[in-house]
Design a protein around this motif. Structure first.
Motif, PDB file in Angstrom:
ATOM      1  N   ILE A  33       3.331  -6.374 -18.120  1.00  0.00           N
ATOM      2  CA  ILE A  33       4.488  -7.161 -18.560  1.00  0.00           C
ATOM      3  C   ILE A  33       5.668  -6.215 -18.738  1.00  0.00           C
ATOM      4  N   ASN A  34       6.709  -6.440 -17.957  1.00  0.00           N
ATOM      5  CA  ASN A  34       7.886  -5.574 -18.013  1.00  0.00           C
ATOM      6  C   ASN A  34       8.871  -6.094 -19.058  1.00  0.00           C
ATOM      7  N   THR A  35       8.925  -5.411 -20.189  1.00  0.00           N
ATOM      8  CA  THR A  35       9.900  -5.747 -21.233  1.00  0.00           C
ATOM      9  C   THR A  35      11.007  -4.691 -21.278  1.00  0.00           C
ATOM     10  N   GLY A  36      11.258  -4.087 -20.120  1.00  0.00           N
ATOM     11  CA  GLY A  36      12.351  -3.127 -20.012  1.00  0.00           C
ATOM     12  C   GLY A  36      11.897  -1.693 -19.821  1.00  0.00           C
ATOM     13  N   GLY A  37      10.598  -1.464 -19.656  1.00  0.00           N
ATOM     14  CA  GLY A  37      10.098  -0.102 -19.595  1.00  0.00           C
ATOM     15  C   GLY A  37       9.701   0.399 -18.230  1.00  0.00           C
ATOM     16  N   PHE A  38       9.844  -0.429 -17.177  1.00  0.00           N
ATOM     17  CA  PHE A  38       9.388  -0.031 -15.846  1.00  0.00           C
ATOM     18  C   PHE A  38      10.541   0.080 -14.861  1.00  0.00           C
ATOM     19  N   THR A  39      10.520   1.137 -14.047  1.00  0.00           N
ATOM     20  CA  THR A  39      11.374   1.185 -12.863  1.00  0.00           C
ATOM     21  C   THR A  39      10.578   0.597 -11.702  1.00  0.00           C
ATOM     22  N   GLN A  40      11.255   0.265 -10.615  1.00  0.00           N
ATOM     23  CA  GLN A  40      10.550  -0.293  -9.460  1.00  0.00           C
ATOM     24  C   GLN A  40       9.558   0.709  -8.882  1.00  0.00           C
ATOM     25  N   LYS A  41       9.919   1.990  -8.912  1.00  0.00           N
ATOM     26  CA  LYS A  41       9.010   3.022  -8.418  1.00  0.00           C
ATOM     27  C   LYS A  41       7.743   3.077  -9.264  1.00  0.00           C
ATOM     28  N   GLU A  42       7.901   2.970 -10.590  1.00  0.00           N
ATOM     29  CA  GLU A  42       6.740   3.002 -11.483  1.00  0.00           C
ATOM     30  C   GLU A  42       5.845   1.782 -11.265  1.00  0.00           C
ATOM     31  N   ILE A  43       6.462   0.624 -11.036  1.00  0.00           N
ATOM     32  CA  ILE A  43       5.685  -0.591 -10.782  1.00  0.00           C
ATOM     33  C   ILE A  43       4.838  -0.425  -9.521  1.00  0.00           C
ATOM     34  N   THR A  44       5.437   0.138  -8.482  1.00  0.00           N
ATOM     35  CA  THR A  44       4.707   0.354  -7.224  1.00  0.00           C
ATOM     36  C   THR A  44       3.533   1.299  -7.432  1.00  0.00           C
ATOM     37  N   THR A  45       3.747   2.371  -8.190  1.00  0.00           N
ATOM     38  CA  THR A  45       2.667   3.339  -8.448  1.00  0.00           C
ATOM     39  C   THR A  45       1.541   2.699  -9.255  1.00  0.00           C
ATOM     40  N   ILE A  46       1.899   1.936 -10.281  1.00  0.00           N
ATOM     41  CA  ILE A  46       0.885   1.276 -11.111  1.00  0.00           C
ATOM     42  C   ILE A  46       0.071   0.300 -10.286  1.00  0.00           C
ATOM     43  N   GLU A  47       0.738  -0.452  -9.416  1.00  0.00           N
ATOM     44  CA  GLU A  47       0.025  -1.415  -8.562  1.00  0.00           C
ATOM     45  C   GLU A  47      -0.944  -0.700  -7.621  1.00  0.00           C
ATOM     46  N   THR A  48      -0.479   0.377  -6.997  1.00  0.00           N
ATOM     47  CA  THR A  48      -1.345   1.138  -6.083  1.00  0.00           C
ATOM     48  C   THR A  48      -2.578   1.655  -6.807  1.00  0.00           C
ATOM     49  N   ASN A  49      -2.376   2.207  -8.005  1.00  0.00           N
ATOM     50  CA  ASN A  49      -3.502   2.747  -8.770  1.00  0.00           C
ATOM     51  C   ASN A  49      -4.431   1.643  -9.273  1.00  0.00           C
ATOM     52  N   ALA A  50      -3.869   0.478  -9.583  1.00  0.00           N
ATOM     53  CA  ALA A  50      -4.698  -0.627 -10.080  1.00  0.00           C
ATOM     54  C   ALA A  50      -5.743  -1.026  -9.044  1.00  0.00           C
ATOM     55  N   TYR A  51      -5.336  -1.079  -7.803  1.00  0.00           N
ATOM     56  CA  TYR A  51      -6.306  -1.452  -6.752  1.00  0.00           C
ATOM     57  C   TYR A  51      -7.356  -0.363  -6.558  1.00  0.00           C
ATOM     58  N   LYS A  52      -6.987   0.890  -6.827  1.00  0.00           N
ATOM     59  CA  LYS A  52      -7.993   1.965  -6.783  1.00  0.00           C
ATOM     60  C   LYS A  52      -9.049   1.765  -7.860  1.00  0.00           C
ATOM     61  N   MET A  53      -8.673   1.089  -8.942  1.00  0.00           N
ATOM     62  CA  MET A  53      -9.604   0.854 -10.051  1.00  0.00           C
ATOM     63  C   MET A  53     -10.532  -0.328  -9.790  1.00  0.00           C
ATOM     64  N   GLY A  54     -10.325  -0.988  -8.655  1.00  0.00           N
ATOM     65  CA  GLY A  54     -11.230  -2.074  -8.292  1.00  0.00           C
ATOM     66  C   GLY A  54     -10.791  -3.456  -8.713  1.00  0.00           C
ATOM     67  N   VAL A  55      -9.526  -3.632  -9.118  1.00  0.00           N
ATOM     68  CA  VAL A  55      -9.079  -4.954  -9.540  1.00  0.00           C
ATOM     69  C   VAL A  55      -8.938  -5.875  -8.328  1.00  0.00           C
ATOM     70  N   SER A  56      -9.060  -7.165  -8.554  1.00  0.00           N
ATOM     71  CA  SER A  56      -8.920  -8.141  -7.471  1.00  0.00           C
ATOM     72  C   SER A  56      -7.462  -8.429  -7.156  1.00  0.00           C
ATOM     73  N   THR A  57      -6.635  -8.535  -8.212  1.00  0.00           N
ATOM     74  CA  THR A  57      -5.202  -8.763  -8.021  1.00  0.00           C
ATOM     75  C   THR A  57      -4.425  -7.971  -9.059  1.00  0.00           C
ATOM     76  N   TYR A  58      -3.148  -7.751  -8.754  1.00  0.00           N
ATOM     77  CA  TYR A  58      -2.247  -7.103  -9.717  1.00  0.00           C
ATOM     78  C   TYR A  58      -0.951  -7.896  -9.770  1.00  0.00           C
ATOM     79  N   GLN A  59      -0.453  -8.147 -10.987  1.00  0.00           N
ATOM     80  CA  GLN A  59       0.824  -8.819 -11.186  1.00  0.00           C
ATOM     81  C   GLN A  59       1.670  -8.026 -12.176  1.00  0.00           C
TER      82      GLN A  59
END
Length: 392
Positions: A33-59
């Protein structure tokens, strides 16, 4: 599979949760949940790493405007500073994040919600209370709290499962959001050490002085230097400008929900300037009884928010009071920014009750005679006079 939503930040704790729960047979849906703490670059990195952790989806859900409308607006209306110091930067965020996650879990018909809180802090209370209230049918899972894992045990587990990201602990933990940035480190675990200059995310860039104009309409921050924008955008602009002067640093000491004292550093340039500027405008435009009753109502609001009671109906009652009090809080506030601090210069408002038509304090009176003043003072002091003479 058992459908589960995890409050995912991308840090060590939530990464451990994502991997271990996926391995345990859950269909894991990671949500940030972005309440003002994420840049677009950080969001992309978090999403990429989330799928490495085995999640089915990332939002990643953008809740900046929601955060402002549901919480920050009322913190400004109430000039809320916990213990007269802290603008509730992180605790306010957690409430909105928990609500958004609970609503998302319900929307995809998840049976479980997980978060990475330990058993030692405030966030576990805020998350659990919100989840239990909004989605009582959904079971809460907290692997770190339940398994009482050490940081090293989490890292080893991830390595054993092929996750080789760098988990080296930063010297300072930083939590950034619209309403401020918290800073924790070894120094904040003591009662006497200050955080060093380098611990703060924003460093001093400007050494001169700069006067700015903040425009308010019915208590809301509608313009910066006469340029109109949404309040949340104005807050971000003001924070960028004032942070270059290294304004807004302090250390807060407070009572945690779990009953122990806590100490945290923070950097909240926009929040502190806005609260002080808004309060100055109120002192010119509200009556003394409005100001007096607002003060304790706002204190209750801040405390209930911090403790996780955001969904109690009393909060809507207080919000209605605070909103009503802002009807005449319109005008401009002039502020001078300087290295490490700021100065409130004054205000301009058509609702300014410091109107020379009615007299100048300590100088001249246009509204009553000297005999009227003497009679007023005599009656005003009558009760005390009677008490003293009866009981002396």
């Amino acid at each position: 599979m058992k459908k589960l939503v995890i409050a995912y930040s991308g840090g060590l704790d939530t990464s451990y949760c994502a991997v271990s729960l996926s391995k345990a047979g859950y269909e894991v849906h990671a949500v940030s949940i972005n309440t003002g703490g994420f840049t677009q670059k950080e969001i992309t990195t978090i999403e990429t790493n989330a799928y490495k952790m085995g999640v089915s989806t990332y939002q990643n859900i953008d809740a900046i405007s929601t955060f402002y409308e549901k919480v920050v607006k009322y913190l400004i209306f109430g000039n809320v500073l916990k213990n007269n110091t802290y603008p509730l930067s992180v605790s306010a965020e957690r409430i909105v994040q928990a609500i958004e996650i609970a609503n998302y879990a319900k929307s995809i018909e998840a049976q479980y919600i997980a978060h990475g809180s330990t058993g030692a802090g405030n966030d576990q209370v805020r998350f659990d209370m919100i989840f239990q209230t909004i989605a009582p049918e959904i079971k809460i899972i907290t692997p770190i709290r339940e398994q009482q894992l050490s940081r090293q045990e989490e890292i080893q587990y991830l390595k054993d499962n092929g996750i080789e990201l760098s988990w080296e602990k930063a010297k300072y933990s930083i939590n950034k959001g619209l309403w401020g940035t918290s800073v924790g480190g070894d120094e904040t675990l003591t009662s006497h050490k200050a955080l060093p200059e380098q611990a703060y995310p924003s460093q001093l860039e400007k050494t001169g002085e700069e006067t700015i104009k903040l425009g308010f309409k019915k208590g809301e921050f509608i313009s910066l230097n006469s340029i109109n924008d949404t309040p949340e955008n104005n807050i971000q602009k003001l924070n960028k400008l004032a942070s270059s002067y290294a304004i807004g640093r302090d250390i807060h000491v407070g009572d945690t929900i779990v009953g122990i004292k806590g100490r945290v550093g923070f950097e909240a340039a926009a929040a502190l300037i806005l609260i002080k500027a808004h309060h100055l405008l109120e002192k010119h435009t509200l009556t003394k009884w409005q100001l007096q009753h607002k003060e304790y109502m706002a204190s209750f609001y801040g405390m209930h928010l911090h403790e996780g009671y955001y969904l109690d109906p009393v909060m809507r009652n207080i919000e209605a009071f605070l909103s009503s009090s802002q009807e005449k809080v319109t005008g401009d506030v002039f502020v001078t920014l300087k290295p490490y601090h700021f100065q409130l210069d004054g205000i301009s408002s058509k609702h300014d009750l410091m109107n020379p038509k009615f007299g100048c304090y300590g100088e001249e009176n246009n509204s009553w005679t000297s005999d009227e003043a003497k009679g007023f003072i005599k009656i005003l002091g009558n009760q005390n006079k009677i008490y003293q003479q009866v009981n002396s």
